[in-house]
Design an enzyme around this catalytic site. Structure first.
Site: not given
Ligand code: 4NP
Length: 159
Positions: A14, A17, A19-21, A128
């Site tokens: 993301c 690095n 939150c999402r990934s 995001d």
């Protein structure tokens, strides 16, 4: 197979690095383990705003509530070696997909995909959640859980 070993290697990407990934890394590690798959699983960001930091507390809180572990995860940036090492380089959104294509030699472009292309979600991107509320973090988890199941089916079908 990865250059590091004979295991299939999966990298989630993301922007930050945090939150999402890392959420995808935590979810996919548990689901792959539960499915009996022994894979290399990691995550990284295309930008370096938070290098060395643990995942965002909001991501950790939402994810641990669903039984995922964020233990030991630390933010890092995508580097040149990642394009050699990983078999699947999975972007959370189109903007980072474009960044990944720009960062990598064309011989590795076939490894780079939108993560949600591995499931039948009507969404194309994992949005995001950084500047939003708690609902955004729950949506991230919902989408990532769905795509993780799809990726596991895909990898099982390949092996
Ligand atoms: P991520 O979220 O890409 O899912 O880790 C973000 C984290 C930090 C920032 C943006 C997005 N930031 O601007 O610092």
């Amino acid at each position: 197979m990865s250059l590091m070993s004979d295991k299939i290697a999966v990298l989630f990407v993301c922007l930050g690095n945090i939150c999402r990934s890392p959420t995808a890394e935590a979810v996919f590690k548990k689901k792959a383990h539960d499915a009996g798959l022994d894979l290399i699983i990691d995550s990284a960001g295309t930008h370096g705003y938070h290098i060395g930091s643990p995942p965002d507390k909001r991501s950790q809180s939402a994810g641990t509530d669903r039984g995922y572990s964020f233990s030991g995860l630390k933010c890092r940036r995508v580097d040149d070696d990642d394009f050699e090492k990983f078999d699947y380089i999975l972007s959370m959104d189109n903007s980072n997909l474009k960044n990944l294509h720009g960062m990598s030699p064309s011989e590795h472009h076939h490894k780079i995909h939108l993560f949600l292309s591995f499931c039948d979600s009507t969404e194309e991107e994992v949005p995001d959640p950084y500047y939003g509320g708690k609902g955004g973090f729950e949506l991230v988890l919902d989408l990532i859980e769905h795509a993780s199941d799809g990726l596991i089916s895909h990898i099982k079908a390949q092996s």
